[in-house]
Design a protein around this motif. Structure first.
Motif, PDB file in Angstrom:
ATOM      1  N   ASP A   9       0.825  -1.205   0.000  1.00 11.92           N
ATOM      2  CA  ASP A   9       0.000   0.000   0.000  1.00 11.92           C
ATOM      3  C   ASP A   9       0.864   1.261   0.000  1.00 11.92           C
ATOM      4  O   ASP A   9       0.548   2.246  -0.675  1.00 11.92           O
ATOM      5  N   TRP A  13       0.954   4.112  -2.886  1.00 15.28           N
ATOM      6  CA  TRP A  13       0.715   5.507  -2.536  1.00 15.28           C
ATOM      7  C   TRP A  13       1.828   6.384  -3.101  1.00 15.28           C
ATOM      8  O   TRP A  13       1.569   7.417  -3.725  1.00 15.28           O
ATOM      9  N   PHE A  24      -4.217   8.573  -1.551  1.00 19.35           N
ATOM     10  CA  PHE A  24      -4.726   8.388  -0.191  1.00 19.35           C
ATOM     11  C   PHE A  24      -4.092   7.151   0.440  1.00 19.35           C
ATOM     12  O   PHE A  24      -3.970   6.116  -0.213  1.00 19.35           O
ATOM     13  N   THR A  26      -4.481   5.317   4.370  1.00 15.10           N
ATOM     14  CA  THR A  26      -4.966   5.321   5.747  1.00 15.10           C
ATOM     15  C   THR A  26      -4.235   4.241   6.525  1.00 15.10           C
ATOM     16  O   THR A  26      -4.021   3.141   6.025  1.00 15.10           O
ATOM     17  N   THR A  41      -5.399   9.542   7.669  1.00 17.56           N
ATOM     18  CA  THR A  41      -5.307   9.376   6.223  1.00 17.56           C
ATOM     19  C   THR A  41      -4.358  10.439   5.709  1.00 17.56           C
ATOM     20  O   THR A  41      -4.534  11.628   5.973  1.00 17.56           O
ATOM     21  N   LEU A  86     -13.360  11.590   3.342  1.00 20.56           N
ATOM     22  CA  LEU A  86     -13.341  10.271   2.704  1.00 20.56           C
ATOM     23  C   LEU A  86     -14.704   9.910   2.142  1.00 20.56           C
ATOM     24  O   LEU A  86     -14.809   9.351   1.036  1.00 20.56           O
ATOM     25  N   LEU A  91     -14.537   7.234  -0.807  1.00 17.77           N
ATOM     26  CA  LEU A  91     -13.503   6.283  -0.394  1.00 17.77           C
ATOM     27  C   LEU A  91     -13.877   5.605   0.923  1.00 17.77           C
ATOM     28  O   LEU A  91     -13.132   5.660   1.901  1.00 17.77           O
ATOM     29  N   GLU A  93     -13.817   2.599   1.743  1.00 14.45           N
ATOM     30  CA  GLU A  93     -12.896   1.521   2.157  1.00 14.45           C
ATOM     31  C   GLU A  93     -11.740   2.049   3.002  1.00 14.45           C
ATOM     32  O   GLU A  93     -11.041   1.254   3.640  1.00 14.45           O
ATOM     33  N   TYR A  94     -11.553   3.375   3.025  1.00 14.44           N
ATOM     34  CA  TYR A  94     -10.489   3.967   3.835  1.00 14.44           C
ATOM     35  C   TYR A  94     -10.973   4.353   5.233  1.00 14.44           C
ATOM     36  O   TYR A  94     -10.201   4.842   6.042  1.00 14.44           O
TER      37      TYR A  94
END
Length: 96
Positions: A9, A13, A24, A26, A41, A86, A91, A93-94
């Protein structure tokens, strides 16, 4: 203290930031200065003008950008503002 970041991740990013995208990330985060906040985040972009303009849409000041020498400058989103932004960005899922 940051934790719960997957290397994959973080790499994704950074790649998005390098490509000039708004990116993004998190992760879990604990800091006594921010009781009740369990995640942060980070919203970054290599193009600081683009990042500042993105933040302005949500009432974030360009002075709040955490400038990094390594090129991964970003806003830190916490608490209610984090959740609000978010959701507005779609978003979900964040949001943990």
């Amino acid at each position: 203290m940051a934790f719960g970041i997957k290397k994959k991740d973080l790499i994704e990013w950074k790649q998005k930031i390098d490509n000039g995208e708004i990116a993004f990330l998190t992760h879990y985060w604990l800091d006594d200065r921010f009781p009740g906040c369990k995640t942060v985040t980070k919203v970054g972009c290599a193009n600081l003008e683009k990042l500042a303009a993105w933040g302005q849409k949500y009432g974030l000041k360009k002075e709040w950008i955490d400038h990094r020498k390594n090129g991964y400058s970003h806003f830190d989103l916490l608490g209610e503002k984090q959740i609000e932004i978010l959701k507005m960005e779609g978003l979900h899922e964040y949001i943990w």
